[in-house]
Write a protein that holds these residues in place. Structure first.
Motif, mmCIF file in Angstrom:
data_model
loop_
_atom_site.group_PDB
_atom_site.id
_atom_site.type_symbol
_atom_site.label_atom_id
_atom_site.label_comp_id
_atom_site.label_asym_id
_atom_site.label_seq_id
_atom_site.Cartn_x
_atom_site.Cartn_y
_atom_site.Cartn_z
ATOM 1 N N GLN A 36 40.407 -52.948 -16.585
ATOM 2 C CA GLN A 36 39.429 -52.110 -17.268
ATOM 3 C C GLN A 36 39.742 -52.002 -18.757
ATOM 4 O OE1 GLN A 36 39.656 -48.840 -18.715
ATOM 5 N NE2 GLN A 36 37.456 -48.594 -19.004
ATOM 6 N N LYS A 37 41.015 -51.909 -19.105
ATOM 7 C CA LYS A 37 41.379 -51.821 -20.514
ATOM 8 C C LYS A 37 40.999 -53.094 -21.260
ATOM 9 C CE LYS A 37 45.042 -48.349 -20.423
ATOM 10 N NZ LYS A 37 46.423 -48.017 -20.830
ATOM 11 N N LYS A 38 41.183 -54.249 -20.605
ATOM 12 C CA LYS A 38 40.837 -55.519 -21.249
ATOM 13 C C LYS A 38 39.331 -55.670 -21.420
ATOM 14 C CE LYS A 38 44.896 -57.961 -19.433
ATOM 15 N NZ LYS A 38 45.363 -59.017 -18.488
ATOM 16 N N GLN A 39 38.563 -55.157 -20.469
ATOM 17 C CA GLN A 39 37.121 -55.338 -20.491
ATOM 18 C C GLN A 39 36.374 -54.153 -21.098
ATOM 19 O OE1 GLN A 39 36.198 -56.090 -16.378
ATOM 20 N NE2 GLN A 39 37.000 -58.179 -16.421
ATOM 21 N N ALA A 40 37.118 -53.133 -21.562
ATOM 22 C CA ALA A 40 36.478 -51.925 -22.090
ATOM 23 C C ALA A 40 35.662 -52.233 -23.340
ATOM 24 C CB ALA A 40 37.532 -50.873 -22.405
ATOM 25 N N LEU A 41 34.638 -51.422 -23.552
ATOM 26 C CA LEU A 41 33.786 -51.580 -24.724
ATOM 27 C C LEU A 41 34.475 -51.081 -25.991
ATOM 28 C CD1 LEU A 41 30.415 -50.365 -23.172
ATOM 29 C CD2 LEU A 41 31.105 -52.714 -23.652
ATOM 30 N N GLY A 42 35.529 -50.332 -25.840
ATOM 31 C CA GLY A 42 36.257 -49.809 -26.982
ATOM 32 C C GLY A 42 37.008 -48.546 -26.635
ATOM 33 N N LEU A 51 32.857 -40.917 -20.365
ATOM 34 C CA LEU A 51 33.270 -42.039 -21.210
ATOM 35 C C LEU A 51 33.961 -43.123 -20.391
ATOM 36 C CD1 LEU A 51 34.561 -40.031 -24.295
ATOM 37 C CD2 LEU A 51 32.779 -41.789 -24.382
ATOM 38 N N ARG A 52 34.833 -42.722 -19.502
ATOM 39 C CA ARG A 52 35.563 -43.707 -18.688
ATOM 40 C C ARG A 52 34.624 -44.466 -17.765
ATOM 41 N NH1 ARG A 52 40.452 -40.816 -15.840
ATOM 42 N NH2 ARG A 52 41.044 -42.954 -15.344
ATOM 43 N N LEU A 53 33.668 -43.750 -17.156
ATOM 44 C CA LEU A 53 32.714 -44.410 -16.270
ATOM 45 C C LEU A 53 31.756 -45.305 -17.041
ATOM 46 C CD1 LEU A 53 31.909 -41.502 -13.798
ATOM 47 C CD2 LEU A 53 33.143 -43.609 -13.276
ATOM 48 N N SER A 54 31.633 -45.085 -18.345
ATOM 49 C CA SER A 54 30.803 -45.946 -19.194
ATOM 50 C C SER A 54 31.629 -47.067 -19.810
ATOM 51 C CB SER A 54 30.147 -45.113 -20.299
ATOM 52 O OG SER A 54 29.289 -44.139 -19.751
ATOM 53 N N ASN A 55 32.856 -47.259 -19.313
ATOM 54 C CA ASN A 55 33.721 -48.378 -19.684
ATOM 55 C C ASN A 55 34.346 -48.228 -21.067
ATOM 56 O OD1 ASN A 55 35.040 -50.726 -18.935
ATOM 57 N ND2 ASN A 55 33.457 -52.073 -19.749
ATOM 58 N N PHE A 56 34.741 -47.006 -21.420
ATOM 59 C CA PHE A 56 35.498 -46.778 -22.642
ATOM 60 C C PHE A 56 36.894 -46.273 -22.285
ATOM 61 C CE2 PHE A 56 31.124 -46.442 -24.110
ATOM 62 C CZ PHE A 56 31.157 -47.190 -25.284
ATOM 63 N N VAL A 57 37.885 -46.700 -23.046
ATOM 64 C CA VAL A 57 39.239 -46.160 -22.914
ATOM 65 C C VAL A 57 39.292 -44.864 -23.715
ATOM 66 C CG1 VAL A 57 41.678 -46.525 -23.446
ATOM 67 C CG2 VAL A 57 40.281 -48.433 -22.616
ATOM 68 N N VAL A 58 39.822 -43.796 -23.106
ATOM 69 C CA VAL A 58 39.878 -42.486 -23.758
ATOM 70 C C VAL A 58 41.333 -42.160 -24.084
ATOM 71 C CG1 VAL A 58 39.341 -40.036 -23.558
ATOM 72 C CG2 VAL A 58 37.813 -41.729 -22.517
ATOM 73 N N VAL A 59 41.586 -41.807 -25.345
ATOM 74 C CA VAL A 59 42.932 -41.401 -25.785
ATOM 75 C C VAL A 59 42.841 -40.025 -26.432
ATOM 76 C CG1 VAL A 59 43.801 -43.750 -26.090
ATOM 77 C CG2 VAL A 59 42.594 -42.638 -27.984
ATOM 78 N N LYS A 61 26.257 -43.328 -30.830
ATOM 79 C CA LYS A 61 27.095 -43.949 -31.856
ATOM 80 C C LYS A 61 28.020 -45.024 -31.290
ATOM 81 C CE LYS A 61 27.213 -39.666 -34.585
ATOM 82 N NZ LYS A 61 26.326 -40.133 -35.655
ATOM 83 N N LEU A 62 28.063 -45.161 -29.975
ATOM 84 C CA LEU A 62 28.978 -46.112 -29.336
ATOM 85 C C LEU A 62 28.227 -47.370 -28.891
ATOM 86 C CD1 LEU A 62 31.039 -43.584 -27.180
ATOM 87 C CD2 LEU A 62 31.868 -44.874 -29.160
ATOM 88 N N PRO A 63 28.937 -48.501 -28.790
ATOM 89 C CA PRO A 63 28.280 -49.750 -28.382
ATOM 90 C C PRO A 63 27.786 -49.694 -26.946
ATOM 91 C CG PRO A 63 30.658 -50.048 -28.509
ATOM 92 C CD PRO A 63 30.357 -48.700 -29.102
ATOM 93 N N LYS A 64 26.725 -50.441 -26.681
ATOM 94 C CA LYS A 64 26.145 -50.533 -25.337
ATOM 95 C C LYS A 64 26.680 -51.783 -24.649
ATOM 96 C CE LYS A 64 23.397 -47.041 -26.225
ATOM 97 N NZ LYS A 64 23.867 -46.787 -27.604
ATOM 98 N N PRO A 65 26.838 -51.737 -23.310
ATOM 99 C CA PRO A 65 27.297 -52.931 -22.588
ATOM 100 C C PRO A 65 26.273 -54.051 -22.663
ATOM 101 C CG PRO A 65 26.593 -51.233 -21.052
ATOM 102 C CD PRO A 65 26.588 -50.599 -22.414
ATOM 103 N N ALA A 66 26.763 -55.289 -22.766
ATOM 104 C CA ALA A 66 25.863 -56.443 -22.812
ATOM 105 C C ALA A 66 25.258 -56.661 -21.430
ATOM 106 C CB ALA A 66 26.625 -57.685 -23.249
ATOM 107 N N PRO A 67 23.970 -56.990 -21.346
ATOM 108 C CA PRO A 67 23.354 -57.241 -20.038
ATOM 109 C C PRO A 67 23.948 -58.475 -19.384
ATOM 110 C CG PRO A 67 21.880 -57.891 -21.805
ATOM 111 C CD PRO A 67 23.034 -57.194 -22.456
ATOM 112 N N LYS A 68 24.062 -58.430 -18.058
ATOM 113 C CA LYS A 68 24.581 -59.578 -17.321
ATOM 114 C C LYS A 68 23.562 -60.703 -17.341
ATOM 115 C CE LYS A 68 27.594 -57.096 -14.124
ATOM 116 N NZ LYS A 68 27.911 -56.832 -12.701
ATOM 117 N N THR A 69 24.036 -61.897 -17.591
ATOM 118 C CA THR A 69 23.129 -63.044 -17.593
ATOM 119 C C THR A 69 22.915 -63.521 -16.175
ATOM 120 O OG1 THR A 69 24.938 -64.626 -17.798
ATOM 121 C CG2 THR A 69 24.023 -63.737 -19.850
ATOM 122 N N ALA A 70 21.796 -64.207 -15.978
ATOM 123 C CA ALA A 70 21.495 -64.730 -14.642
ATOM 124 C C ALA A 70 22.551 -65.719 -14.201
ATOM 125 C CB ALA A 70 20.113 -65.386 -14.647
#
Length: 473
Positions: free
Chosen positions: A179-185, A207-215, A325-334
């Protein structure tokens, strides 16, 4: 919220209710051991478990489906009648569907056989390809469930429990690292006084469920010499800084001072890196406590010039602006959705299938290969039809040599079913476990030899995978 950021639950525990009835309460004991040890070794994990028995005619509860869909690991305690239960079958099948749909790399199904299957019972084929753990013995015949309260069973039970816990801990840590490697930020969510912990936890969970690392992940050691350096490190690559402040009295007398320090450092870091100004939510209060008065005045009178965005509305309003203000996840390609990983047949002695998880993880995570485990009793396949189909579909096969002698290996290499794979490019013997002269001296023109006696031999295994580059049969 558990240990894994991307899931609401770390583990879903599936079992037949009858396994926990009576004075034994086997499931209660098992679950307590799993939770206690993993919390000590890994962190504050969460285990989803449905304790309510479904009544006849009652619909399968949506809460169960939601629990399965939000868990990273599925722990199935398979008793003799597990697959006789419609509810257990639905639970197992739903998680199996998630695995096959590619709902997330690293999802793991961990079967625990509390009893051996019935002789005439047809188990899902996938169970033959997954390492499992047995909590029963076949002597005295026909079989006997292990009971940790018996002196004779104490050692075997806890030895097997140790293997289960090791596998679960490895899988949880792998998912956490992934998850840390694939997080949006990363988002800096300042520590707060005890009275605001629940609001901070709500933001942290979202935030965590939206794929962000929280510190920070834990409270700072405020009396350590380097605590400001720690805050600066957390802020250095954070996309956004969020602060929750209240003017009311706190049970922690130094909380106002600590909030000010974090806010000062955050404003400086965000300005220095050209990132959005810190978001500060000031909780409305009729009176301001004397201890927090300096902090409130600092935020209202000084910080606007240094760059902050002040909110006095609801937590939901803050969340809306924060995610804006945070980036959105990229849509999965077919193409990504339909991509199928390369498959490899992995042949192993039945009693050693539970000991090759590290090899399977290496194949999956590092080499992009899906291992299809085929079990043998001696040199006889447990499911000859399934083995033939798997070998017909897989370009390569791997024979795992652990505790067997070289006659066992040679019998497999000479078997008719492996005749089509008899070449060093398509067939390999993966030698693991303790070394001996037999393993050192073994040689064959029918297969490559990958000796993993000291290390997992990742480079040699990768070279074998590349020896048949296009993946076609």
């Amino acid at each position: 919220m558990g240990y894994l950021p991307q899931f609401k639950n770390d583990l879903f525990l599936s079992y037949r209710r009858a396994s926990n009835e009576g004075p034994d309460a086997w499931i209660d004991t098992f679950r307590t051991q799993v939770e206690t040890v993993l919390r000590d070794r890994v962190g504050d994990i969460s285990i989803w478990r449905d304790k309510d028995e479904l009544n006849a005619g009652e619909a399968w509860r949506p809460a169960i489906a939601e629990g399965i869909d939000t868990s990273g690991l599925f722990l199935a305690v398979i008793s003799r009648t597990y697959f006789d239960s419609p509810e257990c079958r639905k639970e197992f099948d739903r998680f199996l569907g998630r695995l096959k749909a590619g709902a997330g790399d690293g999802l793991k199904l961990v079967p625990i056989f509390k009893h051996p299957p019935k002789p005439d019972q047809e188990l899902p084929r996938e169970l033959a390809e997954i390492g499992h753990h047995e909590f029963f013995v076949r002597e005295p015949k026909p079989w006997r469930e292990l009971d940790p309260k018996l002196a004779s069973d104490y050692g075997p039970y806890h030895e097997r429990m140790g293997r289960v816990l090791f596998e679960l801990a490895e899988a949880i840590e792998a998912l956490h690292s992934q998850q840390k490697k694939q997080a949006l930020g990363k988002v800096f969510l300042a520590t707060v006084p005890p009275e605001l912990n629940s609001d901070r936890e709500r933001l942290r969970s979202d935030l965590r469920l939206s794929n962000f690392v929280v510190v920070p992940e834990r409270e700072y050691l405020w009396n350590a010499d380097d605590y400001q350096d720690r805050i600066a490190q957390d802020l250095a690559d954070s996309l956004l800084a969020v602060h929750l402040v209240s003017g009311t009295a706190s049970t922690e007398p130094l909380s106002a001072e600590r909030s000010r320090i974090q806010l000062q450092l955050a404003a400086e870091a965000m300005a220095r890196h050209g990132r959005p100004a810190p978001l500060v939510r000031m909780l409305k209060s009729e009176t301001v406590d004397a201890a927090t008065q300096p902090l409130v005045e600092y935020i209202r009178n000084v910080m606007p010039d240094k760059g902050i965005e002040l909110f006095e509305g609801s937590l939901e309003e803050l969340k809306s602006d924060m995610f804006g203000k945070l980036p959105k996840p990229a849509p999965k390609t077919a193409a990504r959705a339909v991509a199928k990983p390369r498959e490899m047949a992995v042949l192993v002695e039945d009693g050693e299938a539970a000991e090759i998880d590290a090899l399977k993880q290496l194949l999956t995570a590092k080499l992009g290969v899906k291992p299809l485990v085929q079990r043998f009793t001696g040199s006889t396949p447990k499911d000859a039809g399934r083995l033939a189909k798997v070998l017909a579909d897989c370009p390569q096969a791997l024979v795992v040599w652990h505790r067997q002698d070289d006659d066992w290996v040679q019998a497999l290499l000479d078997s008719e079913v492996l005749a089509g794979h008899a070449s060093p490019e398509r067939l390999a013997v993966y030698v693991m476990g303790e070394g001996n002269d037999m393993k050192t001296d073994f040689a064959t023109p029918q297969a490559s030899l990958i000796r993993a006696l000291v290390s997992p031999a990742e480079a040699e295994l990768a070279a074998f995978v590349k020896a048949w580059p296009d993946g076609s049969v």
